[in-house]
Scaffold this active site. Structure first.
Site, PDB file in Angstrom:
ATOM      1  N   TYR A 152       1.369  -4.082  82.192  1.00  0.00           N
ATOM      2  CA  TYR A 152       2.316  -5.131  81.204  1.00  0.00           C
ATOM      3  C   TYR A 152       3.275  -5.472  82.329  1.00  0.00           C
ATOM      4  CZ  TYR A 152       4.950  -5.338  78.017  1.00  0.00           C
ATOM      5  OH  TYR A 152       6.266  -5.883  77.053  1.00  0.00           O
ATOM      6  N   CYS A 181      41.863 -60.814  32.513  1.00  0.00           N
ATOM      7  CA  CYS A 181      41.676 -59.749  33.400  1.00  0.00           C
ATOM      8  C   CYS A 181      42.300 -58.859  32.624  1.00  0.00           C
ATOM      9  CB  CYS A 181      41.731 -59.818  34.686  1.00  0.00           C
ATOM     10  SG  CYS A 181      40.849 -58.078  35.974  1.00  0.00           S
ATOM     11  N   CYS A 241      36.153 -59.628  36.018  1.00  0.00           N
ATOM     12  CA  CYS A 241      36.809 -60.672  37.271  1.00  0.00           C
ATOM     13  C   CYS A 241      36.134 -61.553  38.081  1.00  0.00           C
ATOM     14  CB  CYS A 241      37.915 -59.747  37.463  1.00  0.00           C
ATOM     15  SG  CYS A 241      39.755 -61.185  37.876  1.00  0.00           S
TER      16      CYS A 241
END
Length: 918
Positions: free
Chosen positions: A342, A811, A836
């Site tokens: 291991y 407007c 506008c």
DNA sequence: GCAAGGTC
């Protein structure tokens, strides 16, 4: 007898251990052999055999997990990076659960646990193993509440040890598992908060030209990766700071027919030129040398300790220039195929019970080192020596050693060959006698100055014969006698300059990490690789590490703040806390609370000192013009101070459903919020401060609306303010609605919940409290703001104005003529509206919402969508009725009803209010 | 998308 048998489920940390332990236990006479069957997971088989524990017969099922079965993660709500302020991650709920890819293992455990009466845990005997044991217990106990739970303690996969642990089962240790829980939670919270913080702060603010796709790079912070980077930067700075200094030294040589000796000045070197010159002149004036000491002694060079993971990585790096990452990959391959033991072990000494000679014996047939192995086993050669350990033992795995003979496999790469050879040669070396040398040291005196020379003769190479990676230089010098006099061949005054230390090599870096306890044997190489992957460091062809500009800037930034987040102290503190939890000196909850509280304070400080990071980054990188990621994702660019709690900033956020809002950072304690129009595509907080709204500063937001969802005469791009001065924004909120409408109401309105409002900007959300965009007060929305109600009203009524034959109206906002136009967007194609003509004025009104008098006067027969649908929603379709609530159809086709927020009249909306703008 | 720790 079968009736009296107990069925036990055994679980190991990995398949190889399940197999090995089952193999050992099933070799007992009562075992009835070893049977193997498949589990739900293809890697984790189930081994079955019978076994007797203290006279009781057991039917054993032995399976495994693969490391941790569970993962710690934030609650779903906090997983997305922009879901919360990173500081919330210090308190956000975290959950441990089995991830998707481990569900099949969980099923195996559940199925086997249901059939069993006992559960025996064979996890590795370290803290992580104990923690995994409790993960297994949690899963198994849920499936079977009546399990009798035991722990097998073993330190090596050796027959006697395994039988002994099975006969002496103990209970699992909750404290060990708790210590790991503490580490996991702290790592997650610190890592995620700092990573999100620095990534969102810096990634988009600078041109990070090293990455091809720098938008996706992550500037991670981790309690292991940063100290590792710290080691690299610190050495780099040491090198940068080095100022070469000139020094002087006197060198002397002597030769005769036996050879040459080089004598070194015992003062070493002097930085003072005058002083060195004076001493040198004295030597020149009386150059005769007198031998004052001759010492001969035997010197031993010892073989290395048995091989641990870190040593394997360091040596592979030094001998083959192999990176630790590759080393571990190759070692894993060799382990999987059974050639070496291991590879993740801290142990550097063999247990007394290991049969070392049989391991050597296996290597006798090898053409390169076979003869050495044979010599080792020959008692007459006197080469054998019991290996001396380095004092480390992880109690789980032996040192790395060969487990199967091989002359090389066809599938092996050159790296496999090299690493297997290293493991074998290292093993043979550590069971060998040390090399023996004879050293001669001679000291001479010239005009009062002392010089020395050293010669070495190797008497026996011993382990060096097989360990070809190490050498022990020998040099022969002439024979000298005490009192002997001679005139040197050369006597010179030489100069040199001091040199900086070298950059850290991979072996050095592993050494630093090991010493400071950064990472484990299994993870150190990962941390090093992470630094390369994150563009924090680079590795040159000599395996030496330098920080990149990014790595240096980050460390510099934190260093300037005065934080040692890049030093290993934090990890060391955590390690000592973990120990205290393990031994019961401190409780898990108390350590967690203290540590997280400190780190939260540190995070908060770091955040308020973020200019330091900015300054450091600015040294290396150009600022970028990109909007910041945080702004894009609404992570929390500050818009203004919260007018409700007065304690926190309000930040721009994008909610998971795509809607935007500006919310208080004090949430959930403070619930004030301002919801932005639902038609918003993007929003970015700018550095522009609104000059009108108070209390300031209120930063303007750059909005980008979805073209098709807003009226045609509104710009898709708009620099707006939420402070109350922005009519356009107010109109769009009213026309398009806000994101809050999409959030389901948690409880019904009007039930007395303080966070609920009866109408207005946040009407759909039970979570946040509305804040008026006019006066910044909580409790009402802008359309019901009392301050507006008191404003001067009663302007002139709208009039029809015709110019050049065009239909137009004055407007409402600026008085300039508004032309009648036809929408051509997908959502409103064919619909008429007035807009506008004056530059900079956004006034707009759908034709059907214009005043009844005007519609009657224009009489052009144009029909609104609403009236065509017969829904009767537009005012026009009601023949100009002024009673009842005004209704409107938003761009998405949704009817909106309400009243004018300017004058409170329910017959029209604010954009058509006769009193507005006067 | 973030940590570090197991391991496949």
């Amino acid at each position: 007898m079968a009736d009296r048998q107990i069925r036990a489920l055994n679980v190991a940390e990995k398949p190889s251990v399940a197999k090995a332990v089952s193999g050992i236990l099933s070799r007992s006479p009562q075992s009835n052999g070893l049977r193997v069957r498949e589990g739900r997971s293809r890697y984790n088989k189930i081994f079955e055999f019978d076994y007797v524990i203290r006279g009781q017969h057991f039917q054993m099922a032995f399976t495994s997990v693969t490391g941790h079965l569970m993962e710690l993660e934030f609650d779903d709500r906090y997983r997305k990076w922009y879901s919360c302020d990173p500081i919330e991650l210090y308190h956000a709920p975290v959950l441990k659960s089995v991830p998707q890819d481990k569900l099949d293992i969980r099923r195996t455990l559940e199925e086997e646990a249901r059939k069993s009466q006992w559960l025996i845990l064979w996890l590795d005997c370290d803290r992580e193993g104990e923690n995994i044991a409790f993960e297994v217990v949690e899963v198994c106990a849920q499936a079977n509440r009546n399990l009798n739970i035991w722990r097998a303690r073993f330190s090596a996969l050796i027959e006697r040890e395994i039988h002994h642990s099975m006969q002496n089962l103990v209970r699992p240790n909750q404290l060990f598992a708790d210590a790991v829980d503490v580490r996991q939670e702290i790592d997650l919270r610190i890592g995620a908060s700092f990573t999100r913080f620095q990534t969102m702060l810096l990634r988009d603010a600078f041109v990070l030209d090293f990455a091809s796709e720098d938008r996706n790079i992550i500037l991670s912070y981790g309690p292991c990766q940063f100290p590792t980077l710290g080691f690299i930067v610190e050495r780099y700075w040491e090198i940068q700071a080095h100022e070469p200094e000139e020094f002087w030294t006197i060198n002397c040589t002597h030769n005769n027919n036996e050879g040459i000796a080089t004598f070194n000045w015992m003062r070493g070197h002097l930085f003072d030129y005058t002083c060195a010159t004076m001493l040198y002149e004295m030597c020149i004036q009386e150059p005769t040398a007198t031998v004052t000491k001759v010492r001969q002694q035997e010197k031993l060079k010892y073989p290395p300790h048995p091989l641990s993971t870190i040593e394997l990585e360091k040596r592979a790096s030094r001998y083959f220039r192999m990176s630790s990452e590759i080393t571990m990959k190759v070692a894993e391959d060799l382990y999987q195929a059974g050639f070496i033991s291991y590879p993740r072990t801290e142990t550097d000494g063999f247990s007394e019970r290991t049969d070392l000679r049989s391991i050597v014996q296996e290597q006798e047939g090898h053409q390169l080192w076979g003869s050495y192995a044979r010599r080792l086993l020959d008692p007459e050669a006197n080469l054998w020596r019991h290996p001396v350990g380095g004092g480390h033992d992880d109690k789980a795995h032996p040192p790395i050693h060969p487990t199967k003979f091989s002359t090389g496999e066809s599938s092996w790469s050159a790296d496999h060959h090299k690493l297997y050879e290293l493991v074998v040669r290292h093993f043979l070396a550590c069971v060998s006698q040390p090399a023996v040398g004879a050293e001669t040291t001679v000291e001479i005196d010239i005009a009062g100055e002392l010089f020395s020379a050293c010669g070495r003769v190797i008497l026996a190479k011993n382990y060096l014969d097989v360990y070809r990676y190490e050498s022990w230089g020998g040099s022969i010098i002439p024979t000298y006698d005490f009192g002997q006099q001679f005139v040197p061949a050369t006597l010179t005054l030489d100069s040199g300059v001091t040199r900086p230390p070298p950059l850290l090599s991979e072996a050095d870096l592993l050494g630093c990490m090991d010493k400071a306890g950064i990472g484990t044997d299994a993870t150190m190489h990962d941390h090093i690789k992470k630094l390369l992957d994150r563009f924090y460091a680079t590795k040159d062809s000599n395996t030496r590490f330098s920080p990149t500009n990014l790595g240096e800037a980050l460390v510099m930034g934190y260093d300037e703040m005065g934080y040692e987040l890049w030093k290993p102290y934090l990890r060391a503190m955590m390690e000592s806390d973990m120990k205290e939890v393990s031994n019961g000196a401190k409780r898990k909850a108390e350590v967690l609370e203290t540590c997280l509280q400190q780190m939260k304070a540190c995070f908060s400080d770091a955040r308020s000192n973020k200019e330091k990071l900015f300054e450091a980054m600015s040294i290396f990188f150009q600022r970028s013009n990109r909007p910041s990621g945080s702004a894009q994702h609404m992570a929390g660019e500050v818009v203004r101070r919260c007018g409700v709690c007065q304690n926190n900033d309000m930040v721009l956020r994008k909610k998971p459903d795509g809607n935007f809002m500006v919310g208080c950072l004090g949430f959930p304690l403070c619930r004030s919020a301002f919801w932005l129009p639902g038609s918003l595509l993007e929003a970015v907080v700018t550095q522009t401060v609104c000059e009108i709204c108070t209390p300031g500063p209120i930063f303007k937001i750059q909005f980008k609306f979805r073209r098709v969802e807003i009226p045609p005469n509104f710009d898709a791009d708009h620099l707006g303010c939420i402070g109350g001065c922005d009519d356009t924004l107010r109109q769009l909120v009213e026309i398009c609605g806000t994101g809050s409408r999409n959030i389901p109401t948690v409880s019904g309105r009007g039930q007395g919940h303080p966070s609920l409002s009866s109408s207005g900007n946040v009407h759909g959300s039970a979570r946040r409290q509305e804040v008026c965009m006019h006066c910044s007060q909580a409790g009402h929305s802008s359309n019901l703001c009392p301050s507006l109600a008191s404003r001067g009203r009663g302007g002139r009524p709208p009039e029809i104005n015709q110019q050049n034959g065009e239909e137009s109206i004055p407007c409402d906002s600026c008085g300039a003529p508004c032309s009648l136009r036809t929408a051509n967007t997908d959502a409103n194609r064919g619909r008429k509206f007035y807009s506008c003509r004056s530059q900079g004025c956004n006034f707009f009104v759908w034709e059907e919402n214009a005043t009844g008098g005007r519609r009657a006067a224009t009489g052009n027969g144009s029909q609104s969508n609403q009236s065509r649908r017969g829904g009767g929603l537009g005012r026009g379709s009601r023949g100009g009725a002024r009673s009842g609530n005004a209704t409107f159809v938003s761009a998405t086709g949704e009817p909106i009803s309400g009243r004018c927020f300017a004058c409170g009249d329910p017959s029209h909306f604010a954009n058509a209010c006769p009193s507005r703008g006067r």
